[in-house]
Design an enzyme around this catalytic site. Structure first.
Site, short mmCIF file in Angstrom:
data_model
loop_
_atom_site.label_atom_id
_atom_site.label_comp_id
_atom_site.label_asym_id
_atom_site.label_seq_id
_atom_site.Cartn_x
_atom_site.Cartn_y
_atom_site.Cartn_z
N TRP A 126 22.42 1.95 -17.99
CA TRP A 126 22.13 0.90 -18.96
C TRP A 126 20.88 1.30 -19.75
CZ3 TRP A 126 18.73 -3.75 -17.78
CH2 TRP A 126 18.81 -4.72 -18.80
N ASP A 206 20.24 -2.65 -8.40
CA ASP A 206 20.51 -3.56 -9.50
C ASP A 206 21.94 -4.07 -9.36
OD1 ASP A 206 20.62 -4.98 -11.83
OD2 ASP A 206 20.36 -3.27 -13.17
N LYS A 241 26.53 -12.71 -15.90
CA LYS A 241 27.92 -12.28 -16.06
C LYS A 241 28.86 -13.06 -15.14
CE LYS A 241 25.29 -8.76 -17.57
NZ LYS A 241 23.83 -8.67 -17.38
#
Length: 390
Positions: A126, A206, A241
């Site tokens: 990312w 993460d 999300k």
């Protein structure tokens, strides 16, 4: 003094959004923006969130500050889903953060205060990961994450860890790797966990897409396997999300240690950093999640909605994988990848052609958002891909 500032390049994805919105073609396809979309192209509010928000409006009796730690009912309600019901509760504590981004930034800053000098990270990753590490003033050491066959490169991670030791941190995606969709298998996590322990590095995990890969429990396998092997770790978590709370910025930071004193040090430093960064995190979205996780019926509703999301993305992946080869592009690996994203090996010229001639918008890296494809446009996409890849 402000004239001394140097202009910074515009965010490429934000620029792509503007181009897409300005495109008048009715059959344009947005594969750039990283949000879930239904089969009709919408990003709806979860029914469970709507119900929780209605209850929140009726029952919330104050908008007073919660403090830098945020809504601790929310933070604690997530713990069994992330760490498992059998995890030693005395080893873990957390605090709310503004989105997964805030949680990653907090974890990186705590790691820096703890003496971390380098962060090891698989690439591609990312883009904000590298920016956050740079902003914290920590050296970033990269290694390859994806093999040419489209699987996770365990050998590259092993090589990187072989050169690491005290003072190093390794950042790993828990599941649904962004941007590649390539996850470590359970067998690979079984090798990674003891290796992390033996190298005496600090893991930073993460977990931004739990539930969007193979399910809530399966998507936590790697994280739990690591935490069962190492004495300490940091975790960044996002609800943006898997609860659809993108604009409400709902995340959490957790520290895992081997004793109470170390845990207290980690959390007091986290609170100090948060106070100087955002002071107090936003409350509304986290409160809605807390309400859902505290109500069995709402929890079941949320998990059902999450199942529907995951099933739809799996159907899209299966259709793409069924294409086998589109020109020189092997499509089969997309079927074993997870989450919202995958990367197609396209040149900048091919990506530009897809945009200009076919109205298909994607990141310059070739990353596509699987959820941008539907039964109504997936064949159009495959045919356009075939045209430019020939």
């Amino acid at each position: 003094m402000l004239e001394a500032l140097s202009p910074q390049p515009a965010d490429a994805l934000l620029g792509l959004i503007k181009l897409f919105n300005a495109d008048p073609r009715a059959d344009k396809i947005d594969l750039g923006v990283g949000v879930y979309r239904t089969a009709t192209g919408e990003t709806p509010v979860f029914r469970a969130i709507k119900a929780a928000e209605a209850r929140l409006v009726e029952t919330q009796d104050s908008k007073s500050y919660l403090g830098p730690d945020g809504d601790m009912g929310f933070v604690h309600a997530l713990i069994p889903y992330i760490f498992g019901t059998g995890f030693d509760r005395a080893r873990v504590e957390g605090m709310q953060a503004p989105g997964g981004t805030g949680a990653v930034r907090l974890a990186v800053e705590v790691a820096k205060r703890a003496g971390v000098r380098r962060i090891l990270m698989g690439v591609p990753s990312w883009p904000n990961h590298a920016q956050i590490v740079a902003a914290a003033g920590i050296e970033l050491v990269t290694f390859g994450h994806v093999t040419p066959e489209g699987t996770a490169d365990l050998d590259a991670l092993k090589t990187a860890l072989g050169q690491a030791g005290p003072g190093d941190c390794v950042m790993l995606h828990g599941c649904c790797h962004n941007p590649s969709g390539v996850d470590y298998t359970e067998a690979q996590w079984d090798e990674i966990a003891p290796l992390l322990a033996s190298r005496n590095v600090l893991p930073l995990l993460d977990l931004a897409y739990q539930g969007l890969g193979a399910g809530m429990e399966a998507d936590a396998y790697g994280l739990r396997r690591v935490l069962g092997a190492v004495p300490e770790a940091l975790v960044a978590y996002s609800c943006d999300k898997n609860f659809g709370l993108y604009r409400d910025r709902v995340g959490a930071f957790y520290a895992v240690t081997s004793d109470a004193e170390a845990l207290n040090r980690a959390m007091t430093n986290g609170a100090s950093i948060a106070r100087a960064s955002w002071s107090m995190p936003p409350d509304h979205g986290a409160a809605a999640v807390r309400i859902i996780l505290g109500d069995a019926a709402l929890t079941a509703m949320w998990l059902s909605e999450l199942d529907d999301m995951r099933d739809r993305m799996r159907q899209v992946r299966d259709r793409l994988a069924a294409a086998q080869h589109v020109g020189p592009i092997a499509m089969a690996p997309l079927g074993i990848q997870n989450g919202l994203f995958s990367i197609l090996p396209l040149t900048p010229a091919q990506i530009l052609t897809l945009r200009d001639k076919h109205g298909i918008y994607m990141a310059g890296s070739g990353r596509i958002n699987i959820a941008g494809l539907t039964t109504g446009n997936i064949e159009q996409f495959i045919e356009a891909l075939r045209t430019v890849a020939a």
